[in-house]
Design an enzyme around this catalytic site. Structure first.
Site, short mmCIF file in Angstrom:
data_model
loop_
_atom_site.label_atom_id
_atom_site.label_comp_id
_atom_site.label_asym_id
_atom_site.label_seq_id
_atom_site.Cartn_x
_atom_site.Cartn_y
_atom_site.Cartn_z
N SER A 161 3.82 -0.69 -1.98
CA SER A 161 4.39 0.60 -1.61
C SER A 161 5.82 0.82 -2.07
O SER A 161 6.26 1.96 -2.18
CB SER A 161 4.31 0.77 -0.09
OG SER A 161 5.06 -0.22 0.57
N HIS A 218 -2.02 2.36 0.10
CA HIS A 218 -1.46 3.28 -0.90
C HIS A 218 -2.35 3.42 -2.13
O HIS A 218 -1.97 4.09 -3.09
CB HIS A 218 -0.07 2.80 -1.34
CG HIS A 218 0.98 3.01 -0.29
ND1 HIS A 218 1.71 4.16 -0.19
CD2 HIS A 218 1.40 2.21 0.73
CE1 HIS A 218 2.55 4.07 0.83
NE2 HIS A 218 2.39 2.88 1.40
N LYS A 228 -2.30 8.49 5.04
CA LYS A 228 -1.58 8.75 3.79
C LYS A 228 -2.37 9.77 2.96
O LYS A 228 -2.29 10.96 3.24
CB LYS A 228 -1.32 7.44 3.07
CG LYS A 228 -0.35 6.54 3.85
CD LYS A 228 0.00 5.28 3.13
CE LYS A 228 1.14 4.54 3.82
NZ LYS A 228 0.85 4.09 5.21
#
Length: 396
Positions: free
Chosen positions: A185, A213, A243
């Site tokens: 990340s 991610h 996310k």
């Protein structure tokens, strides 16, 4: 307050502020979209994990509202009593389809997944080979398991092979697991899963990929494991729903037996109330969108590539990111925080990241372009970056 606590807090907070390591929180006034309002000022938002813009999607908002009307605002119990609603079952079936696995289990957050899954399988008689740049939730999950933690040099397959050989041939451990982020990340680099899988096969390592991610970003949105075609090779696929999916929650995907075990032995599943119905409905809708079309993922990558090229052309050090995550590495912590503050004053919200999130001396401003940004927004951000970069001597 106890005097000793008061002294501890005062001394340590002053130390953090003096070193440029104290993080100021900026409340967002309204939705967290491609632009946000902070302190009454409209800003181009480059700090959100809302990769696909789904956190503000009108269709998903309606699904959440409808679910609240049908089920209520909460599930009412832990999953193992009567907190498993039929909508939770549909969610887990959808996640398994999305990740290409036999089954999946949903948790209240991605952080909870790592608390749950690692300690449910690994114990004090085992060892965990963990990439040195793994996320804090992985580190905490490893500690909770009480297994021997063996740090592996970042993305170094020679070091992984060496330490895997030592751990498995020592006779000290019942099981050995290798854990890595799918996408890291802070730097945006991608795990070398093909080589890691070959080493895992050689030494019979359990494989664990936290793709917080990568899901919704890599592999046409299906994740880093899918990107490499390794769905049948990775034992644990971990993901977040906060996310790219744009809501909240997390999941573990894998073999049916693994999921059955986690349902009876992972403590956050056993002792924490289930995800709320509105969140579940929105997640199902978001995953359906990704299964139906690549449009949002393509737009994300287009915007990510555009911003990267612009920052690089201006002379910023953007590291070796292979994903839309785009760090501007400043170096000294106070300068990184000053840089972020000046960006905000000029109309761009891009938060500084400093120690302990990244190593000392590598302070940075991390940019997270999304599918919802327009080229005009990104051009505006690049113009501000050029102005502030020259003003602070970061670029010539």
């Amino acid at each position: 307050m106890a005097k000793i606590l008061d002294q501890f807090l005062e001394e340590n907070l002053q130390e953090l502020r003096g070193a440029g390591l104290y993080n100021e929180i900026d409340p967002v006034e309204g939705p967290n979209g491609p632009t946000i309002k902070v302190g009454g000022k409209d800003l181009v938002n480059l700090s959100s994990n809302n990769y696909l813009g789904l956190a503000t999607d009108e269709g998903l908002k309606k699904l959440a509202k409808d679910a609240v009307d049908k089920y209520g605002v909460g599930a009412g119990a832990v999953r193992t009593i009567n907190g498993t609603l039929d909508i939770h079952v549909r969610l887990e079936e959808k996640l398994a389809e999305f990740k290409g696995t036999e089954a999946a289990i949903a948790y209240q957050s991605g952080f909870n997944c790592n608390m749950a899954a690692i300690s449910a399988v690994m114990d004090k008689n085992d060892a965990i080979l963990s990439d040195e740049l793994n996320h804090a939730s992985i580190i905490d999950g490893c500690r909770l398991s009480r297994a021997k933690i063996i740090r592996v040099n970042h993305q170094n397959m020679d070091d992984l092979r060496k330490k895997a050989k030592e751990a498995t041939e020592s006779g000290q451990y019942n099981k050995v697991m290798y854990i890595t982020d799918g996408v890291f990340s802070m730097d945006g680099d991608v795990a070398n899963l093909p080589d890691a899988v070959q080493i895992a096969k050689e030494f019979d390592l359990i494989t664990y990929v936290d793709d917080a991610h990568g899901s919704g970003v890599m592999g046409r949105g299906k994740g880093t494991v899918k990107h490499f075609g390794l769905e049948k090779e990775i034992d644990f696929q971990i993901g977040t729903l906060s996310k790219a999916i744009g809501v909240v929650g997390g999941y573990v995907a894998g073999k049916q037996q693994l999921i059955d075990w986690l349902k009876v032995r992972s403590r956050p599943f056993l002792f924490s109330t289930a995800m709320t119905p509105g969140d579940v409905a929105a997640v199902i809708g978001a995953v359906d969108k990704l299964l139906a079309s690549d449009e949002l993922v393509d737009k994300l990558w287009e915007n990510g590539d555009y911003l990267k090229a612009g920052l690089k052309k201006l002379g910023f050090d953007i590291g070796n990111s292979e994903t839309p995550i785009t760090p501007c590495i400043i170096g000294e912590e106070k300068l990184a925080q000053q840089f972020s503050k000046r960006l905000m004053e000029e109309g761009v919200y891009a938060k500084s990241i400093v120690f302990p999130t990244v190593p000392k001396g590598t302070g940075r401003v991390r940019n997270m372009p999304t599918a919802a940004h327009t080229k005009e927004m990104l051009d505006e951000a690049l113009a501000v970056y050029e102005k502030v970069g020259k003003e602070l001597g970061v670029i010539g």
